[in-house]
Scaffold this motif. Structure first.
Motif, PDB file in Angstrom:
ATOM      1  N   VAL A  43       2.146-127.662-111.717  1.00  0.00           N
ATOM      2  CA  VAL A  43       1.968-126.205-111.776  1.00  0.00           C
ATOM      3  C   VAL A  43       1.970-125.624-110.370  1.00  0.00           C
ATOM      4  CG1 VAL A  43       0.352-124.349-112.348  1.00  0.00           C
ATOM      5  CG2 VAL A  43       0.727-126.213-113.972  1.00  0.00           C
ATOM      6  N   ILE A  44       1.187-126.218-109.479  1.00  0.00           N
ATOM      7  CA  ILE A  44       1.066-125.689-108.123  1.00  0.00           C
ATOM      8  C   ILE A  44       2.398-125.772-107.378  1.00  0.00           C
ATOM      9  CG2 ILE A  44      -0.009-126.111-105.877  1.00  0.00           C
ATOM     10  CD1 ILE A  44      -2.585-126.789-107.359  1.00  0.00           C
ATOM     11  N   LYS A  45       3.151-126.843-107.578  1.00  0.00           N
ATOM     12  CA  LYS A  45       4.446-126.971-106.907  1.00  0.00           C
ATOM     13  C   LYS A  45       5.446-125.924-107.403  1.00  0.00           C
ATOM     14  CE  LYS A  45       4.303-131.774-105.359  1.00  0.00           C
ATOM     15  NZ  LYS A  45       4.921-133.125-105.431  1.00  0.00           N
ATOM     16  N   HIS A  46       5.334-125.500-108.646  1.00  0.00           N
ATOM     17  CA  HIS A  46       6.173-124.401-109.128  1.00  0.00           C
ATOM     18  C   HIS A  46       5.780-123.089-108.441  1.00  0.00           C
ATOM     19  CE1 HIS A  46       7.468-127.093-112.416  1.00  0.00           C
ATOM     20  NE2 HIS A  46       8.481-126.263-112.550  1.00  0.00           N
ATOM     21  N   LEU A  47       4.477-122.856-108.275  1.00  0.00           N
ATOM     22  CA  LEU A  47       4.020-121.634-107.619  1.00  0.00           C
ATOM     23  C   LEU A  47       4.370-121.614-106.139  1.00  0.00           C
ATOM     24  CD1 LEU A  47       0.547-121.203-109.348  1.00  0.00           C
ATOM     25  CD2 LEU A  47       2.497-119.650-109.514  1.00  0.00           C
ATOM     26  N   ALA A  48       4.431-122.787-105.531  1.00  0.00           N
ATOM     27  CA  ALA A  48       4.808-122.873-104.120  1.00  0.00           C
ATOM     28  C   ALA A  48       6.324-122.790-103.932  1.00  0.00           C
ATOM     29  CB  ALA A  48       4.280-124.169-103.513  1.00  0.00           C
ATOM     30  N   GLY A  49       7.071-122.824-105.020  1.00  0.00           N
ATOM     31  CA  GLY A  49       8.521-122.773-104.937  1.00  0.00           C
ATOM     32  C   GLY A  49       9.162-124.098-104.623  1.00  0.00           C
ATOM     33  N   VAL A  50       8.400-125.179-104.754  1.00  0.00           N
ATOM     34  CA  VAL A  50       8.936-126.520-104.503  1.00  0.00           C
ATOM     35  C   VAL A  50       9.746-126.998-105.701  1.00  0.00           C
ATOM     36  CG1 VAL A  50       8.326-128.928-104.031  1.00  0.00           C
ATOM     37  CG2 VAL A  50       7.019-127.064-102.966  1.00  0.00           C
ATOM     38  N   LEU A  51       9.283-126.675-106.896  1.00  0.00           N
ATOM     39  CA  LEU A  51       9.967-127.063-108.127  1.00  0.00           C
ATOM     40  C   LEU A  51      10.469-125.838-108.873  1.00  0.00           C
ATOM     41  CD1 LEU A  51       7.527-129.779-109.561  1.00  0.00           C
ATOM     42  CD2 LEU A  51       9.684-130.167-108.359  1.00  0.00           C
ATOM     43  N   LYS A  52      11.535-126.032-109.635  1.00  0.00           N
ATOM     44  CA  LYS A  52      12.071-124.986-110.497  1.00  0.00           C
ATOM     45  C   LYS A  52      11.940-125.447-111.932  1.00  0.00           C
ATOM     46  CE  LYS A  52      16.239-122.252-111.480  1.00  0.00           C
ATOM     47  NZ  LYS A  52      15.508-120.975-111.477  1.00  0.00           N
ATOM     48  N   GLY A  53      11.358-124.606-112.777  1.00  0.00           N
ATOM     49  CA  GLY A  53      11.130-124.970-114.161  1.00  0.00           C
ATOM     50  C   GLY A  53      12.418-125.106-114.961  1.00  0.00           C
ATOM     51  N   ASP A  54      12.356-125.892-116.029  1.00  0.00           N
ATOM     52  CA  ASP A  54      13.490-126.009-116.942  1.00  0.00           C
ATOM     53  C   ASP A  54      13.585-124.788-117.848  1.00  0.00           C
ATOM     54  OD1 ASP A  54      14.032-128.555-115.923  1.00  0.00           O
ATOM     55  OD2 ASP A  54      12.642-129.495-117.330  1.00  0.00           O
ATOM     56  N   ALA A  55      12.433-124.160-118.106  1.00  0.00           N
ATOM     57  CA  ALA A  55      12.372-122.944-118.921  1.00  0.00           C
ATOM     58  C   ALA A  55      11.110-122.191-118.542  1.00  0.00           C
ATOM     59  CB  ALA A  55      12.363-123.290-120.409  1.00  0.00           C
ATOM     60  N   GLY A  56      11.102-120.888-118.797  1.00  0.00           N
ATOM     61  CA  GLY A  56       9.926-120.070-118.523  1.00  0.00           C
ATOM     62  C   GLY A  56      10.021-119.308-117.214  1.00  0.00           C
ATOM     63  N   ASP A  57       8.971-118.547-116.914  1.00  0.00           N
ATOM     64  CA  ASP A  57       8.940-117.679-115.740  1.00  0.00           C
ATOM     65  C   ASP A  57       7.731-117.974-114.871  1.00  0.00           C
ATOM     66  OD1 ASP A  57      11.234-116.037-116.554  1.00  0.00           O
ATOM     67  OD2 ASP A  57       9.891-115.284-118.127  1.00  0.00           O
ATOM     68  N   VAL A  60       4.903-114.301-108.587  1.00  0.00           N
ATOM     69  CA  VAL A  60       3.787-113.896-107.738  1.00  0.00           C
ATOM     70  C   VAL A  60       4.021-112.446-107.350  1.00  0.00           C
ATOM     71  CG1 VAL A  60       2.632-114.230-105.521  1.00  0.00           C
ATOM     72  CG2 VAL A  60       3.316-116.212-106.880  1.00  0.00           C
ATOM     73  N   ASN A  61       3.054-111.606-107.658  1.00  0.00           N
ATOM     74  CA  ASN A  61       3.177-110.172-107.379  1.00  0.00           C
ATOM     75  C   ASN A  61       4.446-109.585-107.997  1.00  0.00           C
ATOM     76  OD1 ASN A  61       2.043-107.847-106.320  1.00  0.00           O
ATOM     77  ND2 ASN A  61       3.070-108.053-104.345  1.00  0.00           N
ATOM     78  N   GLY A  62       4.777-110.067-109.197  1.00  0.00           N
ATOM     79  CA  GLY A  62       5.892-109.519-109.956  1.00  0.00           C
ATOM     80  C   GLY A  62       7.259-110.049-109.588  1.00  0.00           C
ATOM     81  N   ALA A  63       7.334-110.984-108.639  1.00  0.00           N
ATOM     82  CA  ALA A  63       8.631-111.509-108.200  1.00  0.00           C
ATOM     83  C   ALA A  63       8.712-113.010-108.441  1.00  0.00           C
ATOM     84  CB  ALA A  63       8.855-111.216-106.721  1.00  0.00           C
ATOM     85  N   ASP A  64       9.918-113.471-108.819  1.00  0.00           N
ATOM     86  CA  ASP A  64      10.124-114.907-108.982  1.00  0.00           C
ATOM     87  C   ASP A  64       9.882-115.615-107.646  1.00  0.00           C
ATOM     88  OD1 ASP A  64      10.806-114.565-111.609  1.00  0.00           O
ATOM     89  OD2 ASP A  64      12.969-114.540-111.250  1.00  0.00           O
ATOM     90  N   VAL A  65       9.348-116.818-107.722  1.00  0.00           N
ATOM     91  CA  VAL A  65       8.980-117.540-106.505  1.00  0.00           C
ATOM     92  C   VAL A  65      10.118-118.398-105.976  1.00  0.00           C
ATOM     93  CG1 VAL A  65       7.392-119.216-105.502  1.00  0.00           C
ATOM     94  CG2 VAL A  65       6.557-117.581-107.198  1.00  0.00           C
ATOM     95  N   TYR A  66      10.790-119.116-106.846  1.00  0.00           N
ATOM     96  CA  TYR A  66      11.783-120.095-106.408  1.00  0.00           C
ATOM     97  C   TYR A  66      12.923-119.409-105.645  1.00  0.00           C
ATOM     98  CZ  TYR A  66      14.551-124.376-106.516  1.00  0.00           C
ATOM     99  OH  TYR A  66      15.261-125.495-106.161  1.00  0.00           O
ATOM    100  N   ASP A  67      13.284-119.949-104.482  1.00  0.00           N
ATOM    101  CA  ASP A  67      14.338-119.400-103.624  1.00  0.00           C
ATOM    102  C   ASP A  67      14.043-117.970-103.165  1.00  0.00           C
ATOM    103  OD1 ASP A  67      15.969-121.565-103.332  1.00  0.00           O
ATOM    104  OD2 ASP A  67      17.358-121.023-104.935  1.00  0.00           O
ATOM    105  N   ASN A  68      12.768-117.610-103.073  1.00  0.00           N
ATOM    106  CA  ASN A  68      12.381-116.272-102.637  1.00  0.00           C
ATOM    107  C   ASN A  68      11.599-116.404-101.327  1.00  0.00           C
ATOM    108  OD1 ASN A  68      11.222-113.703-102.271  1.00  0.00           O
ATOM    109  ND2 ASN A  68      11.186-113.325-104.487  1.00  0.00           N
ATOM    110  N   ALA A  69      12.304-116.282-100.214  1.00  0.00           N
ATOM    111  CA  ALA A  69      11.687-116.499 -98.903  1.00  0.00           C
ATOM    112  C   ALA A  69      10.591-115.485 -98.609  1.00  0.00           C
ATOM    113  CB  ALA A  69      12.755-116.445 -97.814  1.00  0.00           C
TER     114      ALA A  69
END
Length: 249
Positions: A43-57, A60-69
């Protein structure tokens, strides 16, 4: 502030997360608890943007985390599995972090390393495990993050250092409305600082509640009141199907 909706993640044939949902309010301290292998670190690695989920959203603050510098620059992250460039001193790491994070504060960093008694001229690779954890905490807090993700942050730290760190985190929550997510096996310590807890089992959220409300809802399950987080956790794990009425209040 933090919202995870129907997050699923598989590693080969292993389902690490299954329709996992979580909500963390701004300016709160949230404790994510579960046994080893329950899915906390995933869970924490998804929030840190280290992992990308297979499904779901995951947002953080209304914006996707993955690939969001931009969002990642607002997040401080201390992993349970620490890694540092072995040849770097703590001072060199501070310079490295300052170039990555616009909100970096040299003043805060100086205060934190002094608080923890760390030698900034020493190579971090030569620090003990506990000192490396302190270094990671000092670097992450010096980022002045809006969100702080802590995966087993007090593992290997002595009680005096733990108190100093938690006091500083609580001050940041009160002064700056920083949002904190903590995963830890030390439920007694989390019992004293968390506003809300989420209990995860086999990659699924069992219960997510404000801690005081959860204790009140479950007080009739115990001979004494209020029950501790330790007692609630054990009861929920052993009586999963009986506690669906307190899952979300």
């Amino acid at each position: 502030m933090i919202k995870i909706k129907n997050l699923s993640k598989n590693f080969g044939d292993f389902s690490a997360l299954n329709n996992f949902c979580m909500n963390v309010e701004k300016g709160s301290i949230y404790g994510l608890v579960g046994v080893n292998g329950a899915g906390k670190t995933t869970v924490i690695k998804h929030l840190a943007g280290v992992l990308k989920g297979d499904a779901g959203d995951v947002s953080v603050n209304g914006a996707d985390v993955y690939d969001n510098a931009e969002i990642k620059s607002q997040i401080g992250y201390v992993s349970d599995d620490l890694y540092f460039f072995p040849q770097y001193t703590l001072k060199a790491l501070a310079v490295f972090y300052s170039r990555l994070y616009p909100s970096w504060s040299n003043e805060r960093f100086g205060e934190l390393v002094a608080l923890m008694g760390l030698d900034v001229k020493r190579r971090v690779g030569r620090f003990s495990k506990g000192m490396q954890k302190q270094a990671a905490l000092a670097l992450s807090l010096a980022v002045t993050p809006k969100v702080l993700l802590l995966d087993e942050p007090i593992d290997g730290l002595d009680p005096i250092v733990r108190k100093k760190i938690f006091d500083r985190i609580i001050d940041d929550v009160a002064d700056r409305q920083m949002t904190v997510l903590i995963s830890s096996h030390n439920l007694k310590e989390m019992d004293g600082i968390c506003d809300t807890v989420g209990i995860i089992k086999n990659g699924t959220m069992l219960i997510e509640r404000e801690l005081d409300a959860l204790k009140d809802d479950m007080k009739n399950k115990f001979e004494h009141t209020p029950p501790s987080l330790d007692e609630i956790f054990i009861y929920v794990y052993e009586n999963e199907n009986e506690n669906r009425e307190v899952r979300n209040g």
